[in-house]
Design a protein around this motif. Structure first.
Motif, short mmCIF file in Angstrom:
data_model
loop_
_atom_site.label_atom_id
_atom_site.label_comp_id
_atom_site.label_asym_id
_atom_site.label_seq_id
_atom_site.Cartn_x
_atom_site.Cartn_y
_atom_site.Cartn_z
N LEU A 1 0.95 -1.11 -0.18
CA LEU A 1 0.00 0.06 -0.05
C LEU A 1 0.84 1.21 -0.08
O LEU A 1 0.32 2.36 0.45
CB LEU A 1 -0.94 -0.08 1.32
CG LEU A 1 -2.04 -1.16 1.21
CD1 LEU A 1 -2.59 -1.03 2.61
CD2 LEU A 1 -2.90 -1.08 0.03
N ASP A 2 2.10 1.04 -0.48
CA ASP A 2 2.83 2.29 -0.66
C ASP A 2 2.34 3.49 -1.54
O ASP A 2 1.97 3.10 -2.36
CB ASP A 2 4.41 1.98 -0.95
CG ASP A 2 5.32 1.24 -0.16
OD1 ASP A 2 4.66 1.05 1.24
OD2 ASP A 2 6.09 0.59 -0.27
N GLY A 3 2.37 4.64 -1.03
CA GLY A 3 1.87 5.63 -1.80
C GLY A 3 0.35 5.93 -1.57
O GLY A 3 -0.31 7.03 -2.00
N LEU A 4 -0.39 5.12 -0.82
CA LEU A 4 -1.89 5.46 -0.39
C LEU A 4 -1.66 6.48 0.75
O LEU A 4 -1.06 6.67 1.61
CB LEU A 4 -2.43 4.11 0.38
CG LEU A 4 -3.93 4.09 0.46
CD1 LEU A 4 -4.68 4.15 -0.98
CD2 LEU A 4 -4.31 2.59 1.06
N ASP A 5 -3.03 7.34 0.31
CA ASP A 5 -3.18 8.38 1.51
C ASP A 5 -3.16 7.95 2.82
O ASP A 5 -3.92 6.88 3.06
CB ASP A 5 -4.44 9.17 0.75
CG ASP A 5 -4.52 10.47 2.07
OD1 ASP A 5 -4.65 10.43 3.05
OD2 ASP A 5 -4.75 11.54 1.25
N PRO A 6 -2.63 8.49 3.97
CA PRO A 6 -2.68 8.04 5.08
C PRO A 6 -4.01 8.12 5.87
O PRO A 6 -4.17 7.07 6.49
CB PRO A 6 -1.54 9.21 5.71
CG PRO A 6 -0.85 9.43 5.00
CD PRO A 6 -1.50 9.65 3.48
#
Length: 233
Positions: free
Chosen positions: A37-42
């Protein structure tokens, strides 16, 4: 429902949460590895991670998902002392809207277990089904040390299933072929010898040639073999 969770991850990151080159590799990651999930909005990550939990009992229900999207803690969880930033809520809403508009188009990118149904645009499996025979050169150190006749019968099936038989009459060996994977260019299978003194287990690759034949190849620790098979039935 599970498909939509993966679509959210795809829409939010631009890539599948379980990437790989081959279907068995991807399915293994779905079952055993954490989603990428790298790059997914926190603001979305916690929700998506919960929805992709391996154990269904750990996944939030639809009402709980709605609570999480609204910024409220999941039932049974300690209440948060802060509200999510407005930009985070807007990001969630934007992605959710994108999902419902594009879910049909994006669903084609989601990996599903192959059930043997021919893919749209052609039946690649038909290229391999049938009875094939030909000569195979067995090499050691790059030199041909023997040549033997091979007859293979291939049927339809799924990865992990027995999809064919092999018979080497001149070697008094025969075996079964378990499918590893298949594309329009090649079929790979694990051959297990059931009778005879041939190498007990070996990976065989059948490559679809332009002239309608199948290239036959295998590699072991000290040996390799290549040949060409012609369809006879």
């Amino acid at each position: 429902m599970a498909r939509r969770r993966r679509v959210v991850a795809f829409a939010g990151t631009g890539h599948s949460p379980f990437e790989g080159q081959l279907v068995p590799e991807i399915l293994y990651k779905v079952v055993h590895e954490r989603p990428g999930l790298d790059g997914l909005d926190p603001a979305l990550r916690e929700v998506v991670e919960a929805a992709l939990a391996k154990d269904p009992a750990d996944r939030p229900s639809v009402p709980e998902l709605l609570e999480l999207l609204a910024g409220r803690p999941r039932s049974g969880a300690a209440p948060s002392t802060t509200r999510p930033a407005r930009s985070g809520v807007m990001a969630i809403g934007g992605v959710a809207a994108l999902v419902f508009v594009a879910v049909t188009a994006i669903a084609a990118l989601i990996i599903r277990p192959w059930d043997g149904t021919p893919p749209a645009g052609g039946d690649a499996y038909a290229r391999y089904v049938g009875m094939w025979t030909g000569s195979v050169d067995h090499r050691r150190g790059g030199k041909v040390v023997s040549t033997f006749e091979a007859t293979l019968t291939i049927e339809r099936g799924r990865p992990g299933q027995i999809v064919g038989t092999s018979d080497y009459a001149s070697l008094n060996c025969n075996g079964a072929l378990k499918l590893i994977d298949m594309t329009g260019e090649a079929l790979r299978g694990t051959e297990t010898i059931g009778q005879g003194s041939c190498t007990p287990v070996v990976t065989i690759t059948l490559s679809a040639e332009k002239d309608g034949t199948l290239g036959y190849s295998y590699t072991t620790v000290n040996n390799e073999g290549t040949g060409r098979l012609h369809k006879i039935q």
